[in-house]
Design a protein around this motif. Structure first.
Motif, PDB file in Angstrom:
ATOM      1  N   LEU A 129       1.057  -0.163  -9.224  1.00 38.19           N
ATOM      2  CA  LEU A 129       0.208   0.764  -8.649  1.00 38.19           C
ATOM      3  C   LEU A 129      -0.878   1.265  -9.484  1.00 38.19           C
ATOM      4  CD1 LEU A 129       3.863   2.790  -9.933  1.00 38.19           C
ATOM      5  CD2 LEU A 129       2.774   2.065  -7.699  1.00 38.19           C
ATOM      6  N   GLU A 130      -1.608   1.359 -10.121  1.00 34.96           N
ATOM      7  CA  GLU A 130      -2.623   1.866 -10.746  1.00 34.96           C
ATOM      8  C   GLU A 130      -3.503   0.406  -9.584  1.00 34.96           C
ATOM      9  OE1 GLU A 130      -2.841   0.583 -15.161  1.00 34.96           O
ATOM     10  OE2 GLU A 130      -2.243   2.497 -15.215  1.00 34.96           O
ATOM     11  N   GLU A 131      -3.351  -0.228  -9.189  1.00 36.30           N
ATOM     12  CA  GLU A 131      -4.210  -1.006  -8.489  1.00 36.30           C
ATOM     13  C   GLU A 131      -4.692  -0.620  -7.256  1.00 36.30           C
ATOM     14  OE1 GLU A 131      -3.570  -5.341  -8.813  1.00 36.30           O
ATOM     15  OE2 GLU A 131      -4.541  -5.238 -11.474  1.00 36.30           O
ATOM     16  N   THR A 132      -3.423  -0.087  -6.652  1.00 39.95           N
ATOM     17  CA  THR A 132      -3.107  -0.115  -5.357  1.00 39.95           C
ATOM     18  C   THR A 132      -3.049   1.580  -5.213  1.00 39.95           C
ATOM     19  OG1 THR A 132      -0.409  -0.296  -5.786  1.00 39.95           O
ATOM     20  CG2 THR A 132      -1.531  -1.960  -4.655  1.00 39.95           C
ATOM     21  N   SER A 133      -3.215   2.095  -5.323  1.00 36.10           N
ATOM     22  CA  SER A 133      -2.665   3.461  -5.284  1.00 36.10           C
ATOM     23  C   SER A 133      -4.093   4.514  -4.731  1.00 36.10           C
ATOM     24  CB  SER A 133      -2.868   4.713  -6.604  1.00 36.10           C
ATOM     25  OG  SER A 133      -1.436   4.198  -7.302  1.00 36.10           O
TER      26      SER A 133
END
Length: 159
Positions: A129-133
């Motif tokens: 989630l942190e990488e793709t937000s």
């Protein structure tokens, strides 16, 4: 029991065998009471012995009563232990030992179950989630562009 029929002592009727639950402990292979009477007797027993099906379920599955459930929920402030949604109803427990961890809402309880309570999988999900937000990047004062770290920026047809 004659010609595929059996007598139910509760309702006093002779009914087809399909109307009786299977029971390997009985010589005939079928329960003594027909399905409607069998279910009614079960509900009555739960009400008489436990005060209702909810109390029966909590005691049988989690070794706690409604009073303990209410105390635990009050200790959480009346909200889901994870997301803070009001009025959670699901008891969260660890599967290896059955220890109760808290009271969760439907979505949080299901989410933990989908990740099989595996911390490594949950950490991977957080990293993902942190990488793709999508993030807002300042392009010009007051002008932002949404950028995803994993996706290439699409060029507009006019570029």
């Amino acid at each position: 029991m004659t010609d595929g029929r059996k007598h139910c002592p509760q309702c006093g009727e002779d009914k087809p065998l399909e109307d009786f639950p299977r029971n390997k402990a009985e010589e005939s292979g079928y329960a003594t009471h027909c399905k409607p009477c069998h279910n009614a007797r079960g509900r009555e027993s739960k009400q008489r012995l436990y005060g209702g099906t909810r109390e029966y379920h909590l005691r049988r599955r989690y070794k706690m009563g409604q009073a303990e459930f209410d105390a635990m929920l009050a200790g959480q402030g009346g909200v889901c232990a994870i997301c803070g949604a009001p009025g959670p109803e699901h008891v969260d427990h660890d599967h290896p030992f059955g220890n109760v961890r808290g009271i969760l809402c439907f979505n949080c309880n299901g989410g933990l179950g989908q990740f099989k309570d595996d911390r490594a999988n949950l950490r991977k999900a957080i990293d993902y989630l942190e990488e793709t937000s999508w993030q807002r990047v300042l392009v010009h004062p007051g002008v932002y562009r949404l950028v995803s770290p994993r996706r290439e920026r699409r060029r507009s047809p006019s570029s």
